[in-house]
Design a protein around this motif. Structure first.
Motif, PDB file in Angstrom:
ATOM      1  N   LYS A   1      34.194  33.139  -6.336  1.00 14.40           N
ATOM      2  CA  LYS A   1      34.204  32.197  -7.455  1.00 14.40           C
ATOM      3  C   LYS A   1      32.788  31.814  -7.852  1.00 14.40           C
ATOM      4  O   LYS A   1      32.452  31.730  -9.042  1.00 14.40           O
ATOM      5  N   SER A   2      31.932  31.586  -6.870  1.00 19.65           N
ATOM      6  CA  SER A   2      30.541  31.233  -7.151  1.00 19.65           C
ATOM      7  C   SER A   2      29.780  32.388  -7.795  1.00 19.65           C
ATOM      8  O   SER A   2      28.989  32.201  -8.718  1.00 19.65           O
ATOM      9  N   ILE A   3      30.025  33.606  -7.326  1.00 20.15           N
ATOM     10  CA  ILE A   3      29.354  34.781  -7.878  1.00 20.15           C
ATOM     11  C   ILE A   3      29.718  34.968  -9.350  1.00 20.15           C
ATOM     12  O   ILE A   3      28.858  35.167 -10.207  1.00 20.15           O
ATOM     13  N   VAL A   4      31.015  34.882  -9.652  1.00 21.84           N
ATOM     14  CA  VAL A   4      31.462  35.045 -11.034  1.00 21.84           C
ATOM     15  C   VAL A   4      30.977  33.869 -11.889  1.00 21.84           C
ATOM     16  O   VAL A   4      30.587  34.051 -13.046  1.00 21.84           O
ATOM     17  N   GLY A   5      30.989  32.671 -11.336  1.00 18.48           N
ATOM     18  CA  GLY A   5      30.510  31.516 -12.081  1.00 18.48           C
ATOM     19  C   GLY A   5      29.049  31.630 -12.455  1.00 18.48           C
ATOM     20  O   GLY A   5      28.655  31.272 -13.566  1.00 18.48           O
ATOM     21  N   ARG A   6      28.245  32.128 -11.541  1.00 12.93           N
ATOM     22  CA  ARG A   6      26.821  32.330 -11.849  1.00 12.93           C
ATOM     23  C   ARG A   6      26.648  33.362 -12.959  1.00 12.93           C
ATOM     24  O   ARG A   6      25.843  33.190 -13.883  1.00 12.93           O
ATOM     25  N   SER A   7      27.419  34.454 -12.880  1.00 16.51           N
ATOM     26  CA  SER A   7      27.346  35.473 -13.923  1.00 16.51           C
ATOM     27  C   SER A   7      27.751  34.894 -15.273  1.00 16.51           C
ATOM     28  O   SER A   7      27.124  35.175 -16.305  1.00 16.51           O
ATOM     29  N   SER A   8      28.792  34.071 -15.288  1.00 15.77           N
ATOM     30  CA  SER A   8      29.233  33.439 -16.530  1.00 15.77           C
ATOM     31  C   SER A   8      28.150  32.535 -17.103  1.00 15.77           C
ATOM     32  O   SER A   8      27.900  32.535 -18.316  1.00 15.77           O
ATOM     33  N   THR A   9      27.485  31.763 -16.249  1.00 18.27           N
ATOM     34  CA  THR A   9      26.428  30.864 -16.705  1.00 18.27           C
ATOM     35  C   THR A   9      25.290  31.644 -17.357  1.00 18.27           C
ATOM     36  O   THR A   9      24.780  31.277 -18.425  1.00 18.27           O
ATOM     37  N   VAL A  10      24.889  32.740 -16.718  1.00 19.85           N
ATOM     38  CA  VAL A  10      23.817  33.574 -17.284  1.00 19.85           C
ATOM     39  C   VAL A  10      24.265  34.180 -18.615  1.00 19.85           C
ATOM     40  O   VAL A  10      23.544  34.132 -19.618  1.00 19.85           O
ATOM     41  N   TYR A  11      25.464  34.750 -18.623  1.00 18.88           N
ATOM     42  CA  TYR A  11      25.982  35.389 -19.835  1.00 18.88           C
ATOM     43  C   TYR A  11      26.037  34.417 -21.006  1.00 18.88           C
ATOM     44  O   TYR A  11      25.605  34.724 -22.122  1.00 18.88           O
ATOM     45  N   ARG A  12      26.550  33.215 -20.770  1.00 18.97           N
ATOM     46  CA  ARG A  12      26.707  32.238 -21.838  1.00 18.97           C
ATOM     47  C   ARG A  12      25.369  31.672 -22.306  1.00 18.97           C
ATOM     48  O   ARG A  12      25.277  31.125 -23.406  1.00 18.97           O
ATOM     49  N   SER A  13      24.323  31.794 -21.486  1.00 20.15           N
ATOM     50  CA  SER A  13      23.014  31.258 -21.863  1.00 20.15           C
ATOM     51  C   SER A  13      22.195  32.216 -22.718  1.00 20.15           C
ATOM     52  O   SER A  13      21.184  31.820 -23.301  1.00 20.15           O
ATOM     53  N   LEU A  14      22.635  33.477 -22.812  1.00 26.91           N
ATOM     54  CA  LEU A  14      21.824  34.478 -23.515  1.00 26.91           C
ATOM     55  C   LEU A  14      21.877  34.280 -25.021  1.00 26.91           C
ATOM     56  O   LEU A  14      22.947  34.062 -25.598  1.00 26.91           O
TER      57      LEU A  14
END
Length: 218
Positions: free
Chosen positions: A26-39
């Motif tokens: 969950k943490s791994i996917v959440g971090r990826s989501s945060t990066v993706y949404r910040s681009l």
């Protein structure tokens, strides 16, 4: 019909990297989501393979460009000339290899990503609200370490049963997606040569209707 996407790293745009525990899916996917949404933007070369048990497999390739949550350009070099473009108001789908005289136009739904075409948004837009995440394994790709994570839909009406993501441990962005669709087809999207936060011309997300083609609204 060729389906699109839709479908992400500079160090300056990536949140501070912390140690990742292998089973903390969950943490791994959440971090990826945060990066993706910040681009502000993402560009990548892609190879897409659709294995359908009812028909022959289909492979396509091209370039994917995304700017923010509502604009996407997926231009194909093989089959040549094919395109999926989301301009913020409409989704334009052109597949001249199968229907050369027709362009499909679909209204962009309000309140969320276009799930039929933007594969990255399918999986990385608020994933904690939509999926149960399971850690599968770690893999190496050249000098990169990838965490392989499974997503199982936790809400109704998503058009697939299972997705597997290969997420880069350094920049948190996906390098490969595998989606098992409800039809039984397996869609694989491999991304390479990722570039982020570059200025993208507005014309990238405009689709000029080819001469002689008719627009069909759906």
């Amino acid at each position: 019909m060729t389906a699109g996407l839709v479908l992400l790293m500079s160090a300056t745009s990536t949140p501070a990297i912390r140690p990742i525990h292998a089973q903390d899916a969950k943490s791994i996917v959440g971090r990826s989501s945060t990066v993706y949404r910040s681009l502000a933007s993402l560009s990548a070369d892609f190879v897409q393979v659709i294995d359908n048990p009812m028909i022959d497999s289909a492979e396509s390739r091209g370039t994917l460009i995304q700017a923010g949550p509502s604009k996407l350009s997926m231009r194909f070099t093989d089959p040549p000339g094919e395109a999926v473009v989301i301009d913020g108001r409409y989704v334009w789908v052109y597949t001249p290899s199968t229907v050369p005289d027709q362009v499909l136009r679909l209204a962009v739904p309000s309140g969320g990503p276009v799930y039929g075409y933007n594969l990255l948004a399918w999986l990385l837009d608020r994933p904690a609200e939509r999926y149960t995440a399971n850690y599968l394994r770690q893999e190496k790709a050249g000098n990169r370490t990838l965490d392989v994570v499974e997503l199982i839909p936790a809400v109704p009406d998503l058009p697939f049963d299972r997705a597997v993501l290969w997420l880069d441990r350094e920049d948190a962005l996906p390098r490969r997606l595998e989606i098992t669709e409800k039809s039984g087809a397996l869609r694989t999207l491999a991304l390479s040569n990722l570039r982020v936060n570059r200025k993208i011309p507005d014309s990238t997300f405009k689709f000029p209707v080819p001469s002689g083609a008719r627009v069909v609204d759906q």
